[in-house]
Motif scaffolding. Structure first.
Motif, mmCIF file in Angstrom:
data_model
loop_
_atom_site.group_PDB
_atom_site.id
_atom_site.type_symbol
_atom_site.label_atom_id
_atom_site.label_comp_id
_atom_site.label_asym_id
_atom_site.label_seq_id
_atom_site.Cartn_x
_atom_site.Cartn_y
_atom_site.Cartn_z
ATOM 1 N N ALA A 153 10.472 -2.501 18.774
ATOM 2 C CA ALA A 153 9.972 -2.399 20.145
ATOM 3 C C ALA A 153 10.811 -1.441 20.979
ATOM 4 C CB ALA A 153 9.953 -3.792 20.793
ATOM 5 N N ALA A 154 12.098 -1.311 20.637
ATOM 6 C CA ALA A 154 12.968 -0.410 21.394
ATOM 7 C C ALA A 154 12.645 1.058 21.137
ATOM 8 C CB ALA A 154 14.431 -0.687 21.031
ATOM 9 N N PHE A 155 11.924 1.338 20.036
ATOM 10 C CA PHE A 155 11.632 2.734 19.686
ATOM 11 C C PHE A 155 10.153 3.075 19.821
ATOM 12 C CE2 PHE A 155 15.168 1.092 17.145
ATOM 13 C CZ PHE A 155 16.181 1.936 17.536
ATOM 14 N N LEU A 156 9.344 2.130 20.269
ATOM 15 C CA LEU A 156 7.910 2.372 20.362
ATOM 16 C C LEU A 156 7.508 3.073 21.647
ATOM 17 C CD1 LEU A 156 6.407 -0.966 18.970
ATOM 18 C CD2 LEU A 156 6.590 1.230 17.817
ATOM 19 N N GLU A 202 11.766 2.262 39.353
ATOM 20 C CA GLU A 202 12.032 3.691 39.387
ATOM 21 C C GLU A 202 12.657 4.187 38.088
ATOM 22 O OE1 GLU A 202 11.319 5.963 41.590
ATOM 23 O OE2 GLU A 202 10.322 4.568 42.978
ATOM 24 N N ARG A 203 13.552 3.403 37.514
ATOM 25 C CA ARG A 203 14.219 3.818 36.287
ATOM 26 C C ARG A 203 14.651 2.590 35.495
ATOM 27 N NH1 ARG A 203 19.896 3.716 37.146
ATOM 28 N NH2 ARG A 203 20.409 3.190 39.339
ATOM 29 N N GLY A 204 15.065 2.810 34.261
ATOM 30 C CA GLY A 204 15.487 1.706 33.420
ATOM 31 C C GLY A 204 16.248 2.205 32.197
ATOM 32 N N THR A 205 16.814 1.259 31.452
ATOM 33 C CA THR A 205 17.600 1.564 30.255
ATOM 34 C C THR A 205 17.270 0.546 29.182
ATOM 35 O OG1 THR A 205 19.403 2.413 31.621
ATOM 36 C CG2 THR A 205 19.923 1.906 29.327
ATOM 37 N N MET A 206 17.088 1.015 27.925
ATOM 38 C CA MET A 206 16.820 0.121 26.794
ATOM 39 C C MET A 206 18.128 -0.362 26.192
ATOM 40 S SD MET A 206 13.559 -0.313 26.276
ATOM 41 C CE MET A 206 13.776 -1.071 24.688
ATOM 42 N N VAL A 209 20.037 -6.757 22.332
ATOM 43 C CA VAL A 209 21.001 -7.850 22.344
ATOM 44 C C VAL A 209 20.551 -8.904 21.342
ATOM 45 C CG1 VAL A 209 22.142 -9.608 23.723
ATOM 46 C CG2 VAL A 209 21.510 -7.409 24.767
ATOM 47 N N ASN A 210 21.382 -9.157 20.323
ATOM 48 C CA ASN A 210 21.063 -10.154 19.293
ATOM 49 C C ASN A 210 19.686 -9.884 18.651
ATOM 50 O OD1 ASN A 210 23.479 -11.549 19.796
ATOM 51 N ND2 ASN A 210 22.520 -12.785 21.402
ATOM 52 N N ASP A 211 19.488 -8.617 18.283
ATOM 53 C CA ASP A 211 18.247 -8.175 17.628
ATOM 54 C C ASP A 211 17.018 -8.301 18.519
ATOM 55 O OD1 ASP A 211 19.561 -7.572 15.211
ATOM 56 O OD2 ASP A 211 19.447 -9.681 14.580
ATOM 57 N N GLN A 212 17.217 -8.475 19.828
ATOM 58 C CA GLN A 212 16.098 -8.596 20.751
ATOM 59 C C GLN A 212 16.155 -7.442 21.752
ATOM 60 O OE1 GLN A 212 15.700 -12.463 22.542
ATOM 61 N NE2 GLN A 212 16.509 -13.511 20.740
ATOM 62 N N PRO A 213 15.071 -6.634 21.812
ATOM 63 C CA PRO A 213 15.075 -5.495 22.740
ATOM 64 C C PRO A 213 14.862 -5.955 24.185
ATOM 65 C CG PRO A 213 12.974 -5.649 21.628
ATOM 66 C CD PRO A 213 13.846 -6.709 21.028
ATOM 67 N N GLY A 238 16.881 -4.932 42.968
ATOM 68 C CA GLY A 238 17.719 -3.769 42.692
ATOM 69 C C GLY A 238 18.020 -3.628 41.216
ATOM 70 N N ARG A 239 18.050 -4.790 40.510
ATOM 71 C CA ARG A 239 18.318 -4.768 39.070
ATOM 72 C C ARG A 239 17.638 -5.979 38.440
ATOM 73 N NH1 ARG A 239 22.059 -6.789 35.295
ATOM 74 N NH2 ARG A 239 22.682 -5.292 33.677
ATOM 75 N N ASN A 240 16.929 -5.759 37.364
ATOM 76 C CA ASN A 240 16.212 -6.845 36.695
ATOM 77 C C ASN A 240 16.154 -6.551 35.196
ATOM 78 O OD1 ASN A 240 14.771 -9.173 36.275
ATOM 79 N ND2 ASN A 240 12.800 -8.319 36.890
ATOM 80 N N THR A 241 16.257 -7.585 34.386
ATOM 81 C CA THR A 241 16.235 -7.438 32.926
ATOM 82 C C THR A 241 14.987 -8.099 32.367
ATOM 83 O OG1 THR A 241 18.654 -7.441 32.819
ATOM 84 C CG2 THR A 241 17.464 -7.885 30.774
#
Length: 390
Positions: A153-156, A202-206, A209-213, A238-241
């Motif tokens: 999922a991190a590379f799709l 507006e932006r985000g980062t992949m 963590v523990n094999d979970q994207p 301002g920040r959300n995961t």
């Protein structure tokens, strides 16, 4: 001379047994291996998309799909045992080998002994598979599949494309920089049955963590629609995961009964298994204990088909056909009893009866006449005559 002929006679029987048993085991290995490979190939087609679309390596593909093999073998081994016993003994009838052995004085029990040894070998192997190897490999398969899907999922995510990570989650990314930063992120999250969520950032980062994207989003908003009231709730952040896993964490609550141990099936934790699924798990446990015995029952059906009655010089297709239909009928009855016993546990003894009763019936049909004849011959011999008493 008498001693030499007696020793030779004692050696012939084991040699004949080994001759027949070797043919049975070689045919069993070939037929089971071929059937397992065919089933493995058809089931592996479900994972071809991982290789073609997502770049999954061939090594990982083989490792993942090979974990299903013990379950396949445990299911088909009783059937292949029946087919091998029926085919090898039927071929020996056609080649007149059984006719010569019967003319040499071999009893039905002696003729059936290699087939019984092959059946007992299948029973033991089935117990090893169903009680230990198949649950362990099935559990490892689910964990491995879960890890692979979540890592992918991190590379799709692709620029300017609505990417469906699962049936209930879609992610859109407007652009991506060389350092992995995402810009213009939209997430449609429908995993919660109570509310539908739309997230804009507006932006985000992949991150993984523990094999979970997961994607860490900055400067965005979260919009939720309550399905019951239709009310819209908007929350800025301002920040959300966001967790991007294709399913919820693989834990005891969503474990398949086929990957549980026998103790877990018969004595489930009430916090892990609902009362509704308790009967189903118990039936799965009894199925593991009874299904290997069907290898013996099916083999006995094959032996009765060939060894009972008069030998036909021109062959007889009716009896093998009846044997095949009988095994198919027993398999259908087994599935029906398992479904009924899952709702009514009082029917569990019928599962045992269906597994072992054909073996006893076939043994009586094949060996009862020999056993009763031997008993009648030995009974008068044990009573001393009047002349010998004097």
């Amino acid at each position: 001379m008498a001693s030499s002929s007696g020793t030779s006679g004692r050696q012939i029987l084991p040699l004949l047994d080994r001759y027949i048993l070797r043919q049975l085991l070689i045919a069993l290995l070939a037929l089971t291996g071929g059937a397992t490979a065919l089933i493995w190939l058809t089931q592996s087609l479900h994972f071809v998309s991982m290789v073609v679309q997502h770049g999954l390596s061939l090594r990982v593909f083989i490792q993942l799909t090979s974990l299903m093999l013990p379950s396949f073998i445990a299911v088909i081994l009783p059937i292949t045992t029946f087919l091998v016993v029926l085919f090898i003994y039927q071929r020996m009838v056609g080649d007149r080998e059984l006719t010569v052995m019967r003319a040499a004085g071999r009893s039905p029990l002696e003729l059936a002994r290699p087939g019984l040894l092959c059946a007992f070998f299948s029973v033991i192997l089935c117990y090893v598979l169903t009680l230990w190897l198949a649950p362990v490999s099935y559990h490892a398969f689910h964990r491995y599949e879960f890890q692979i899907r979540n890592r992918m999922a991190a590379f799709l995510l692709q620029d300017g494309v609505f990417t469906s990570l699962s049936n209930d989650m879609t992610v859109y990314v407007r652009g991506r920089t060389s350092d992995g930063q995402l810009h213009g992120v939209l997430v449609e999250d429908d995993r919660d049955p109570v509310s539908h969520t739309t997230i804009l950032a507006e932006r985000g980062t992949m991150v993984v963590v523990n094999d979970q994207p997961r994607v860490v989003l900055y400067d965005g908003s979260r919009e939720e629609i309550d399905r019951h009231t239709g009310r819209l709730n908007v929350l800025t952040f301002g920040r959300n995961t966001i967790d991007l896993t294709s399913s919820r964490q693989h834990n005891h609550e969503d474990r398949d009964p086929d990957e549980m141990s026998l103790r877990e099936l018969f004595h489930p934790d009430p916090h892990e298994v609902s009362e509704r699924d308790r009967g189903k798990n118990i039936v799965v446990g009894w199925r593991r204990l009874t299904s290997p015995l069907t290898a013996l029952s099916f083999a006995m059906i094959g032996l009765v088909t060939v060894l009972r009655g008069a030998f036909s010089r021109h062959g007889n297709i009716t009896r093998p056909l009846i044997a095949i239909l009988t095994v198919v009928g027993l398999l259908a009855v087994s599935l029906m009893l398992q479904n009924l016993a899952g709702r009514h546990l009082a029917l569990v003894p019928l599962i045992w009866l269906e597994a072992i009763l054909p073996a006893f019936v076939c043994a009586a049909m094949l060996f009862l006449e020999q056993w009763t004849g031997t008993a009648r011959q030995t009974a008068p011999a044990s009573v001393p005559s009047a002349g010998s008493a004097r």
